[in-house]
Structures are given as structure tokens and as C-alpha cells.
Design a protein around this motif. Structure first.
Motif, PDB file in Angstrom:
ATOM      1  N   LEU A  94      12.141  31.231 -35.912  1.00 43.41           N
ATOM      2  CA  LEU A  94      11.594  29.874 -35.953  1.00 43.41           C
ATOM      3  C   LEU A  94      12.131  29.052 -34.778  1.00 43.41           C
ATOM      4  CD1 LEU A  94       9.864  27.936 -37.741  1.00 43.41           C
ATOM      5  CD2 LEU A  94      12.004  27.254 -38.842  1.00 43.41           C
ATOM      6  N   LYS A  95      11.236  28.421 -34.042  1.00 44.84           N
ATOM      7  CA  LYS A  95      11.638  27.657 -32.856  1.00 44.84           C
ATOM      8  C   LYS A  95      11.969  26.204 -33.178  1.00 44.84           C
ATOM      9  CE  LYS A  95       9.098  30.561 -29.576  1.00 44.84           C
ATOM     10  NZ  LYS A  95       8.034  30.614 -28.547  1.00 44.84           N
ATOM     11  N   THR A  96      11.271  25.652 -34.183  1.00 41.85           N
ATOM     12  CA  THR A  96      11.519  24.257 -34.557  1.00 41.85           C
ATOM     13  C   THR A  96      11.593  24.144 -36.079  1.00 41.85           C
ATOM     14  OG1 THR A  96      10.261  23.508 -32.630  1.00 41.85           O
ATOM     15  CG2 THR A  96      10.739  21.886 -34.322  1.00 41.85           C
ATOM     16  N   PRO A  97      12.760  23.805 -36.649  1.00 43.35           N
ATOM     17  CA  PRO A  97      14.026  23.552 -35.949  1.00 43.35           C
ATOM     18  C   PRO A  97      14.680  24.860 -35.510  1.00 43.35           C
ATOM     19  CG  PRO A  97      14.349  23.387 -38.314  1.00 43.35           C
ATOM     20  CD  PRO A  97      12.881  23.604 -38.112  1.00 43.35           C
TER      21      PRO A  97
ATOM     22  N   ALA B 270       0.635  30.155 -43.475  1.00 38.51           N
ATOM     23  CA  ALA B 270       0.741  29.590 -42.121  1.00 38.51           C
ATOM     24  C   ALA B 270      -0.636  29.409 -41.492  1.00 38.51           C
ATOM     25  CB  ALA B 270       1.602  30.498 -41.246  1.00 38.51           C
ATOM     26  N   ILE B 271      -1.539  30.351 -41.748  1.00 36.99           N
ATOM     27  CA  ILE B 271      -2.901  30.263 -41.205  1.00 36.99           C
ATOM     28  C   ILE B 271      -3.669  29.126 -41.881  1.00 36.99           C
ATOM     29  CG2 ILE B 271      -5.119  31.461 -41.041  1.00 36.99           C
ATOM     30  CD1 ILE B 271      -3.508  34.085 -40.784  1.00 36.99           C
ATOM     31  N   ILE B 272      -3.532  29.030 -43.215  1.00 32.29           N
ATOM     32  CA  ILE B 272      -4.257  28.002 -43.966  1.00 32.29           C
ATOM     33  C   ILE B 272      -3.848  26.601 -43.518  1.00 32.29           C
ATOM     34  CG2 ILE B 272      -4.538  26.957 -46.252  1.00 32.29           C
ATOM     35  CD1 ILE B 272      -4.360  29.783 -47.433  1.00 32.29           C
ATOM     36  N   TYR B 273      -2.542  26.388 -43.365  1.00 33.31           N
ATOM     37  CA  TYR B 273      -2.031  25.055 -43.020  1.00 33.31           C
ATOM     38  C   TYR B 273      -1.905  24.836 -41.518  1.00 33.31           C
ATOM     39  CZ  TYR B 273      -0.975  24.060 -47.923  1.00 33.31           C
ATOM     40  OH  TYR B 273      -1.073  23.819 -49.265  1.00 33.31           O
ATOM     41  N   SER B 274      -2.170  25.883 -40.737  1.00 31.66           N
ATOM     42  CA  SER B 274      -2.065  25.795 -39.271  1.00 31.66           C
ATOM     43  C   SER B 274      -0.747  25.132 -38.848  1.00 31.66           C
ATOM     44  CB  SER B 274      -3.253  25.005 -38.698  1.00 31.66           C
ATOM     45  OG  SER B 274      -4.476  25.591 -39.051  1.00 31.66           O
ATOM     46  N   ASP B 275       0.355  25.658 -39.417  1.00 37.40           N
ATOM     47  CA  ASP B 275       1.648  25.013 -39.188  1.00 37.40           C
ATOM     48  C   ASP B 275       2.429  25.614 -38.017  1.00 37.40           C
ATOM     49  OD1 ASP B 275       2.560  27.425 -40.166  1.00 37.40           O
ATOM     50  OD2 ASP B 275       3.291  26.638 -42.067  1.00 37.40           O
ATOM     51  N   GLY B 276       1.823  26.553 -37.309  1.00 38.72           N
ATOM     52  CA  GLY B 276       2.450  27.095 -36.113  1.00 38.72           C
ATOM     53  C   GLY B 276       3.477  28.185 -36.355  1.00 38.72           C
TER      54      GLY B 276
ATOM     55  N   PHE C 163      19.234  23.234 -44.015  1.00 41.12           N
ATOM     56  CA  PHE C 163      18.130  22.477 -43.440  1.00 41.12           C
ATOM     57  C   PHE C 163      18.194  20.995 -43.794  1.00 41.12           C
ATOM     58  CE2 PHE C 163      15.820  26.639 -43.215  1.00 41.12           C
ATOM     59  CZ  PHE C 163      15.607  26.616 -41.847  1.00 41.12           C
ATOM     60  N   VAL C 164      17.909  20.185 -42.797  1.00 40.10           N
ATOM     61  CA  VAL C 164      17.730  18.748 -42.988  1.00 40.10           C
ATOM     62  C   VAL C 164      16.291  18.431 -42.584  1.00 40.10           C
ATOM     63  CG1 VAL C 164      18.504  16.461 -42.307  1.00 40.10           C
ATOM     64  CG2 VAL C 164      20.151  18.337 -42.426  1.00 40.10           C
ATOM     65  N   GLY C 165      15.606  17.620 -43.371  1.00 41.96           N
ATOM     66  CA  GLY C 165      14.210  17.318 -43.057  1.00 41.96           C
ATOM     67  C   GLY C 165      13.252  18.354 -43.609  1.00 41.96           C
ATOM     68  N   LEU C 166      13.459  18.745 -44.881  1.00 42.31           N
ATOM     69  CA  LEU C 166      12.590  19.747 -45.514  1.00 42.31           C
ATOM     70  C   LEU C 166      11.133  19.269 -45.560  1.00 42.31           C
ATOM     71  CD1 LEU C 166      14.814  20.841 -48.543  1.00 42.31           C
ATOM     72  CD2 LEU C 166      14.348  22.148 -46.471  1.00 42.31           C
ATOM     73  N   ASP C 167      10.947  17.975 -45.716  1.00 40.29           N
ATOM     74  CA  ASP C 167       9.585  17.430 -45.829  1.00 40.29           C
ATOM     75  C   ASP C 167       8.757  17.687 -44.573  1.00 40.29           C
ATOM     76  OD1 ASP C 167       9.752  15.400 -48.409  1.00 40.29           O
ATOM     77  OD2 ASP C 167      11.648  15.600 -47.343  1.00 40.29           O
ATOM     78  N   PHE C 168       9.423  17.991 -43.458  1.00 39.65           N
ATOM     79  CA  PHE C 168       8.710  18.171 -42.197  1.00 39.65           C
ATOM     80  C   PHE C 168       8.711  19.628 -41.709  1.00 39.65           C
ATOM     81  CE2 PHE C 168      10.679  13.932 -42.321  1.00 39.65           C
ATOM     82  CZ  PHE C 168       9.536  13.155 -42.321  1.00 39.65           C
ATOM     83  N   LEU C 169       9.268  20.535 -42.505  1.00 43.44           N
ATOM     84  CA  LEU C 169       9.265  21.947 -42.128  1.00 43.44           C
ATOM     85  C   LEU C 169       7.868  22.540 -42.294  1.00 43.44           C
ATOM     86  CD1 LEU C 169      12.532  23.504 -43.645  1.00 43.44           C
ATOM     87  CD2 LEU C 169      12.029  23.073 -41.240  1.00 43.44           C
ATOM     88  N   PRO C 170       7.535  23.609 -41.558  1.00 49.45           N
ATOM     89  CA  PRO C 170       6.244  24.276 -41.748  1.00 49.45           C
ATOM     90  C   PRO C 170       6.077  24.740 -43.190  1.00 49.45           C
ATOM     91  CG  PRO C 170       7.318  25.072 -39.749  1.00 49.45           C
ATOM     92  CD  PRO C 170       8.317  24.202 -40.443  1.00 49.45           C
TER      93      PRO C 170
ATOM     94  N   PHE D 271       7.440  27.868 -48.193  1.00 49.11           N
ATOM     95  CA  PHE D 271       6.977  28.854 -49.177  1.00 49.11           C
ATOM     96  C   PHE D 271       7.877  30.082 -49.159  1.00 49.11           C
ATOM     97  CE2 PHE D 271       4.502  32.471 -50.596  1.00 49.11           C
ATOM     98  CZ  PHE D 271       3.845  31.985 -51.713  1.00 49.11           C
ATOM     99  N   TYR D 272       8.260  30.524 -47.975  1.00 50.21           N
ATOM    100  CA  TYR D 272       9.106  31.711 -47.848  1.00 50.21           C
ATOM    101  C   TYR D 272      10.466  31.494 -48.507  1.00 50.21           C
ATOM    102  CZ  TYR D 272      12.073  35.237 -45.673  1.00 50.21           C
ATOM    103  OH  TYR D 272      12.977  36.253 -45.468  1.00 50.21           O
ATOM    104  N   ARG D 273      11.051  30.322 -48.316  1.00 50.03           N
ATOM    105  CA  ARG D 273      12.342  30.026 -48.941  1.00 50.03           C
ATOM    106  C   ARG D 273      12.235  30.121 -50.460  1.00 50.03           C
ATOM    107  NH1 ARG D 273      13.653  25.029 -48.770  1.00 50.03           N
ATOM    108  NH2 ARG D 273      15.943  25.062 -48.581  1.00 50.03           N
ATOM    109  N   GLN D 274      11.129  29.613 -51.000  1.00 49.98           N
ATOM    110  CA  GLN D 274      10.964  29.625 -52.453  1.00 49.98           C
ATOM    111  C   GLN D 274      10.747  31.040 -52.982  1.00 49.98           C
ATOM    112  OE1 GLN D 274      12.057  26.434 -52.183  1.00 49.98           O
ATOM    113  NE2 GLN D 274      10.968  26.022 -54.078  1.00 49.98           N
ATOM    114  N   ILE D 275       9.948  31.823 -52.269  1.00 47.00           N
ATOM    115  CA  ILE D 275       9.648  33.163 -52.762  1.00 47.00           C
ATOM    116  C   ILE D 275      10.861  34.085 -52.632  1.00 47.00           C
ATOM    117  CG2 ILE D 275       8.760  34.402 -50.711  1.00 47.00           C
ATOM    118  CD1 ILE D 275       6.347  35.199 -52.503  1.00 47.00           C
ATOM    119  N   LEU D 276      11.748  33.797 -51.679  1.00 45.45           N
ATOM    120  CA  LEU D 276      13.015  34.531 -51.602  1.00 45.45           C
ATOM    121  C   LEU D 276      13.794  34.356 -52.900  1.00 45.45           C
ATOM    122  CD1 LEU D 276      14.862  34.098 -48.155  1.00 45.45           C
ATOM    123  CD2 LEU D 276      14.232  36.228 -49.302  1.00 45.45           C
TER     124      LEU D 276
END
Length: 483
Positions: free
Chosen positions: A91-94, A28-34, A117-124, A129-134
């Protein structure tokens, strides 16, 4: 039942899980995704819950019995699945509901791969990454990982291992000591993951996609970082690499260990389950190819072959990745593909389903009964290779199959009772009980349209599938709770 000791172990496991939030925080810090605050809050909440469970019971170090092991496994998956939902809740958005957060968490942890989830391409990026590591942790089983360290904490591990590991032949161990077995399994698991990441990167994926998809591929999970799944990359080369690693991950990991130790690939060909597993892939892929080619779905034979093999292997291993919208194929194929997930991977693999060894034993038992009709007094032992299996194992397989049907029918009727149509209900139960992911009907793309009650039904269906039915059902029997 050593309840205080069980609470102590669950607390320790939760504390360990809390540290997995560090990597998504860095992402999250590296990509500054909020989403940095999301994982900081999750880490703090998780470690506090673990501490408050562990601290009052830290001095209880009794040796566990088999019953304690089953209870720990079920409790931990329930607790971890619930805690795993925290990042999605924070998570606030979405902004998704608590039910959706739990569904996503349990789907990831059980390696089901069904998503809200709809719109995976636009998720932080950190959430992706968290979904995958789960899924990566759920693939081999977090319990098996912690078994490798539990002896250091004064806790025996065999009971946990027997309750967690998939397949009917649970007594087979790679190493004499259970901790060594767990470590060996995870070394192989990590090695395959790294190899998969590097291969995908060389094939043209970006570093982030290569790493995150390798987590889901090796876990036979099915989560992707794109709505179009692996169809996003539209690459035959990537499809071939994924096919290879899905088969590797769908194979019994003890075979990988034996092959690496003896440096002999013939070990795979000597294993009846593995040979049956491979035959399933080729036979069904050939059927799929011929039907697609007959209907001219694709403009070339090689593309038809590539898509057929990819989709069949993906569904048979219960990974659930898609390279196209197979629901638009001739009607017979989508139904065949969904039903393929019943076979699943090999015992001791990250795949779901019934497991190939169980399907094989059921078929051998059917053939034996046919022979007995002709020769009632003859004795026909069931063999796997040169090994004659005890009748107790055959009985256990039939018992599992009966329990599987019971859970399947109950879940199916429960969904139909809340006004889900029959095709959608059938495919939803099939995909969650087999830990597959994709479905048909209303849930072809995702499960966002499933009503909340239906999602909770499917959450428990996922758990039944991941913990192989009996691990949960045994807790519902009066015998289990008697002293």
C-alpha cells in the motif's frame, strides 16, 4: 518429525489463503479506491510462495503425529501473519513501515484488534475490508477451516484440531469425525455472521459497514472501519445488537450446535461455564452502571446502562469495540474494564483471555484448598455440572496459569526496559496477550506511537495469546525435538 510433509501442508494452506485476496480485489474494483494492484501483487506473491513450498514436497503424505500438528499450527500462523502483511507493505498511501505492516497483520489474524492506522475513515475500502476479513478467518481459526478439507488431500486432522482449538477440554467433539466437527463449527460461524450482518443493516448501518463489522463482531476481533469504532454510529439500537452477538460469539460453539440440534435453549442454562459467563457480564455491568450514574457521566440512566453493558461485554469477550472514550471515565472503571479481559470468553469460542472455564476451575480449586485446611483427610472432587474432572485437567489449568503469568511478566518487563511507562506497558501486554485491542496510557487511541522493538514484543505476545501459550512454549522444550 516429518518436515517435508509439514512443509507440504503449509504450502497448501498458503495457496488456499492466496484466494482470499480475490474478494478485496473485487471490492477495490467496485469502489475504484486505487488498491486493486495491491491485492493482485499479494495474490501473485502468496500463491508463488505456496507453490514453491508445496511442489517439491507434494508426494510426502505421511500421517502426522501430535508433535507435527503443533509445529504446523505455529509455522502456519507465523507464515500467514507474515504473508498477511503484504497488502499493507504494498500500500502506497498511507505508506507504513514493515514493522507496522506485520503488527497490523498479526493483530488482525489473532483477533487482537490493536491498530497502527490513523484515519481509518479515509483508507481504501478494500484495505478496510481486508482488515476485517483477516479477523474473521482468525476468529475460528483458519486451521479448523482447512481441517475440513485436509482429509481430501490425504492429511489427518485431529492433531491440528487439538493444537488449535482453545480451552482445556479439547477432547470434546461435536461430531465423531474431526472433519465433520470442523465443518459444523464453520457452518454455525457463517450462520451467525450472516445473522449479525442483516441485523446491523436493519438497525441503520450501511451494507459495507454491516458486513465488515459482522466479521469482527463474530470473531470478537475489534477492528472497525472508523476511528471512533462503533461510537461513530452513536446508536443504542446498534449497541444492543452488538452486545447480543458478542455474547453469542463468546459462548462455546458446541453449545450452539447442541441447542440447534435439540431445538432446546435450556441447554445453555445447564452449562455451568455459560451461566458463569453471563453472571460476570451482569455483575460487572451493574458495577459500571452504578459508578457512571453516581458521577453523572451521562444525562440519563438508560444511556448509562447502555454504555455500561456495551463496554463491559465488549471487553469481557475480548472484542475491544468502543462506543465512547472509556479512558475518560472515573479512573477505577478503565482499569476494571481492561482487567475484565483476563476472564475472556468461553472455551471453544472466538474470545481470548484465560477463558471462563479456567477461571472457574481456579476458583473451585481455591475453595477446595480452603475446605482441605479444615478437613485435611477429606476428598473433595471438582465437578463441572455432574461430571467429576480428572486431576490431570486441574493440573493442566494450573500449568497454563503459571505459563500465562510467566509470559505476561516477561513481556511487561521487556516493554518497561525500552522506556514504556508502567501503566502503558501493563495495559499493552494485557490487551495483546488477551487479544483485546484497546489500551490505556500512551496507547488509548492506537499503537502508532509504540517504538518498533515494542511492536515486535507485542506481536509475539499476540501469538502467545491466540495459540494459548503452550502451543508455542512446547516448541521451546528439548523434549519436543527429541525422537
Amino acid at each position: 518429525m516429518h518436515f517435508r510433509a509439514i512443509i507440504r501442508v503449509v504450502g497448501l494452506l498458503i495457496i488456499m489463503f492466496s484466494f482470499t485476496m480475490i474478494v478485496p480485489t473485487i471490492i477495490a474494483i467496485i469502489y475504484s479506491d486505487g488498491s486493486t494492484q495491491v491485492f493482485r501483487k499479494t495474490f501473485l506473491t502468496t500463491i508463488l510462495i505456496g507453490f514453491f513450498l508445496w511442489f517439491p514436497t507434494r508426494k510426502n503424505k505421511e500421517e502426522f503425529r501430535v508433535k507435527d500438528g503443533f509445529l504446523i499450527v505455529v509455522l502456519f500462523w507465523l507464515v500467514l501473519g507474515s504473508i498477511g502483511a503484504l497488502p499493507f507493505i504494498y500500500l502506497k498511501t498511507p505508506n507504513i513501515s514493515i514493522t507496522d505492516a506485520f503488527f497490523e497483520s498479526f493483530s488482525g489474524l489473532t483477533t487482537t484488534g490493536a491498530t497502527n492506522f490513523v484515519g481509518l475513515d479515509f483508507l481504501p475500502k478494500a484495505i478496510l475490508f481486508y482488515r476485517q476479513i483477516l479477523q474473521w478467518f482468525g476468529g475460528m481459526g483458519i486451521i479448523v477451516l482447512t481441517v475440513a478439507i485436509l482429509p481430501l488431500l490425504g492429511v489427518g486432522g485431529m492433531q491440528l484440531y487439538r493444537a488449535e482449538m482453545p480451552g482445556p477440554l479439547k477432547e470434546n467433539k461435536i461430531r465423531p469425525r474431526i472433519a465433520e466437527t470442523a465443518k459444523t463449527l464453520w457452518i454455525i460461524y457463517v450462520f451467525i455472521t450472516i445473522s449479525c450482518s442483516i441485523s446491523l443493516w436493519f438497525a441503520g448501518m450501511g451494507v459495507f459497514d454491516a458486513i465488515t463489522h459482522s466479521f469482527a463482531i463474530v470473531a470478537n476481533g475489534g477492528f472497525s472501519t472508523h476511528d471512533a469504532s462503533l461510537g461513530y454510529f452513536n446508536s443504542s439500537k446498534i449497541n444492543i445488537i452488538v452486545i447480543f452477538f458478542l455474547i453469542v460469539s463468546g459462548c462455546n460453539f458446541s453449545l450452539h450446535f447442541a441447542a440447534l440440534s435439540n431445538r432446546n435453549l435450556r441447554i445453555y442454562l445447564q452449562d455451568l461455564e455459560f451461566k458463569t459467563f453471563i453472571i460476570f457480564q451482569f455483575v460487572f455491568a451493574l458495577i459500571c452502571t452504578l459508578i457512571l450514574y453516581y458521577h453523572s457521566v451521562y444525562d440519563s440512566f438508560w444511556k448509562t446502562l447502555n454504555q455500561s453493558f456495551f463496554q463491559i461485554v465488549s471487553m469481557t469477550t475480548t472484542a475491544g469495540f468502543t462506543s465512547c472514550n472509556f479512558a475518560e471515565w472515573p479512573l477505577f472503571l478503565p482499569l476494571l474494564i481492561i482487567c475484565m479481559s483476563f476472564f475472556g470468553g468461553c472455551a471453544g469460542s472466538t474470545g481470548g483471555g484465560l477463558k471462563v472455564i479456567r477461571v472457574l476451575l481456579l476458583l473451585l480449586q481455591c475453595f477446595r484448598e480452603l475446605k482441605r485446611l479444615v478437613h485435611p483427610n477429606a476428598i473433595y472432587p471438582i465437578k463441572i455440572g455432574s461430571r467429576i474432572l480428572p486431576e490431570r485437567i486441574i493440573e493442566a489449568v494450573w500449568g497454563f496459569f503459571s505459563a500465562y503469568l510467566l509470559v505476561f511478566i516477561t513481556s511487561f518487563l521487556a516493554l518497561v526496559s525500552i522506556n514504556v511507562d508502567e501503566i502503558s506497558a501493563f495495559s499493552a501486554v494485557t490487551t495483546t496477550l488477551n487479544n483485546l485491542g484497546p489500551a490505556l496510557g500512551l496507547f488509548t487511541d492506537n499503537f502508532s506511537t509504540m517504538n518498533p522493538i515494542g511492536k515486535w514484543i507485542l506481536i509475539f505476545t499476540m501469538l502467545f495469546g491466540r495459540l494459548e501459550i503452550f502451543t508455542i512454549l512446547v516448541l521451546l522444550t528439548p523434549t519436543f525435538w527429541k525422537k
